[in-house]
Design an enzyme around this catalytic site. Structure first.
Site, mmCIF file in Angstrom:
data_model
loop_
_atom_site.group_PDB
_atom_site.id
_atom_site.type_symbol
_atom_site.label_atom_id
_atom_site.label_comp_id
_atom_site.label_asym_id
_atom_site.label_seq_id
_atom_site.Cartn_x
_atom_site.Cartn_y
_atom_site.Cartn_z
ATOM 1 N N ASN A 158 133.419 27.910 42.718
ATOM 2 C CA ASN A 158 133.180 27.224 43.996
ATOM 3 C C ASN A 158 133.800 25.827 43.902
ATOM 4 O O ASN A 158 133.328 24.990 43.142
ATOM 5 C CB ASN A 158 131.669 27.152 44.233
ATOM 6 N N CYS A 169 130.460 21.406 51.213
ATOM 7 C CA CYS A 169 131.191 22.677 51.339
ATOM 8 C C CYS A 169 131.784 22.869 52.731
ATOM 9 O O CYS A 169 132.764 23.597 52.893
ATOM 10 C CB CYS A 169 130.277 23.847 51.011
ATOM 11 N N HIS A 191 134.181 30.032 53.034
ATOM 12 C CA HIS A 191 134.034 29.108 51.896
ATOM 13 C C HIS A 191 133.587 29.930 50.691
ATOM 14 O O HIS A 191 132.702 30.789 50.806
ATOM 15 C CB HIS A 191 132.995 28.032 52.239
#
Ligand code: UT7
Length: 335
Positions: free
Chosen positions: A292, A115, A262
């Site tokens: 995500n 991430c 993020h």
């Protein structure tokens, strides 16, 4: 010393929209649970059997970013590709983008920081530009999660969260002292490596061994996440690394024009926003539409925010990420 500006941006997501309602037919879950716990309404998953891959999606985003910068592929000096879902175990997808774009034999680097991969990549690109080594660097974040998720009730704690997509920027050298990346901040804490991981195959559990065992209960080749544990660390580390960037440059949270976190969970973004006392117009979220997308989430978000007129030249923009590793990172820039 030159500074780096984002000269061009682009993103690409597969056409296939998968709503929470559709997931209800695959596993025991509900639209209400997913929206309440994550904020996600839908995500993009490539059609089963399609030819799309992390490198093809990354190339599609890269073509847009290069055109947006007013450049052609031949102007690119170096490629950095961040992903946790490469087309192949090796080689990495950076070289595939080089080939798909028909670019001359420049260097291509693959970054494996999940991430945080895009912010890590931006930091690496920024150092190359500051040193004078390169002028135009293509930085890509791209993920194809959907093919590797456990889409049964067993995997619901992970599979409802992740989506496919890609984002790219062209980072360019400038002598304009009023603009560019001010600083980047990188951290990791390997003691939590397996709290969010894809455990297999690995060098102690190779594919032939897995095939030989043919064990239907072996779930080690699906991603695993200790959700509560990751959540608690995320909310702390996000704040720390944003404050670190602000302090280094003499700013306060109120100075931020746009925070691009993020997109891990809308609750995480909202928690950080509340703690830092930021207004709604200071934080950009699009997890509702894409889930995500790991290394792709920040470049997709900056691309959309810029297209929507929410980031303008001169704005103070902060990007921050936290994820598997654990790794976390931030970048502060004057747009
Ligand atoms: O991007 C990298 C960083 N990632 C993150 O930062 C993610 C951090 N973690 C999270 O976002 C959250 O922990 C999750 C969204 C993954 C999970 O939300 P949660 O509020 O922490 O739920 P939980 O794991 O505590 O699970 C609560 C309940 C459990 O049932 P019991 O044990 O209470 O009966 C789960 O089995 O919800 C159940 N559950 C589900 N129910 C319906 C888990 N997944 C689902 C699901 N649908 N998809």
């Amino acid at each position: 010393m030159p500074r780096s500006i984002i000269k061009g941006i682009g993103h690409y997501v597969p056409d296939n929209v998968v709503t929470n309602k559709e997931l209800e037919s695959m596993m025991e879950t509900t639209d209400a649970w997913i929206q309440e716990r994550t904020g996600i309404k839908e995500r993009r998953w490539v059609e089963a059997g399609s030819d799309e891959s992390p490198s093809t999606m990354g190339t599609a985003a890269a073509r847009k970013a290069i055109a947006d910068a007013g450049l052609t592929p031949d102007d690119i000096d170096f490629i950095i590709f961040a992903t946790l879902s490469p087309d192949y175990y090796f080689p990495g997808p950076g070289v595939m983008v080089q080939e798909q774009l028909g670019i001359k034999e420049i260097g291509a680097l693959d970054v494996r920081n999940q991430c945080s991969g895009f912010v890590y990549s931006l930091s690496v690109a920024d150092q190359f530009i500051r040193s004078g080594m390169y002028k135009n660097i293509l930085v890509i974040g791209s993920e194809l999660h959907s093919g590797g998720l456990d889409k049964t009730t067993r995997g619901r704690g992970v599979s409802v969260i992740f989506g496919d997509g890609a984002g790219a920027v062209v980072l360019q050298a400038t002598d304009d002292e009023q603009r560019g990346i001010l600083s980047t901040h990188l951290h990791s804490e390997g003691q939590h490596a397996l709290e969010l991981a894809l455990p297999s195959p690995n060098t102690k559990h190779w594919v032939p061994e897995i095939m030989e065992a043919n064990d239907p209960n072996d779930i080690s080749y699906y991603p695993v996440m200790n959700g509560n544990f990751v959540f608690k660390h995320a909310v702390t580390r996000f704040q720390e690394v944003i404050h670190e960037a602000l302090q280094q440059n003499g700013f306060a949270p109120s100075d931020i024009d746009m925070l691009i976190p993020h997109q891990a969970n809308l609750r995480i973004s909202q928690f950080i926003q509340a703690k830092m006392k930021l207004r709604d117009d200071q934080v950009y979220n699009n997890i509702m539409r894409y889930g995500n997308t790991t290394a792709a989430s920040i470049p997709i978000a900056i691309s959309e925010a810029r297209d929507e007129g929410k980031i303008k030249e001169g704005d103070l923009v902060c990007m921050a990420a936290f994820g598997s590793g654990f790794t976390w990172a931030s970048a502060l820039m004057r747009w």
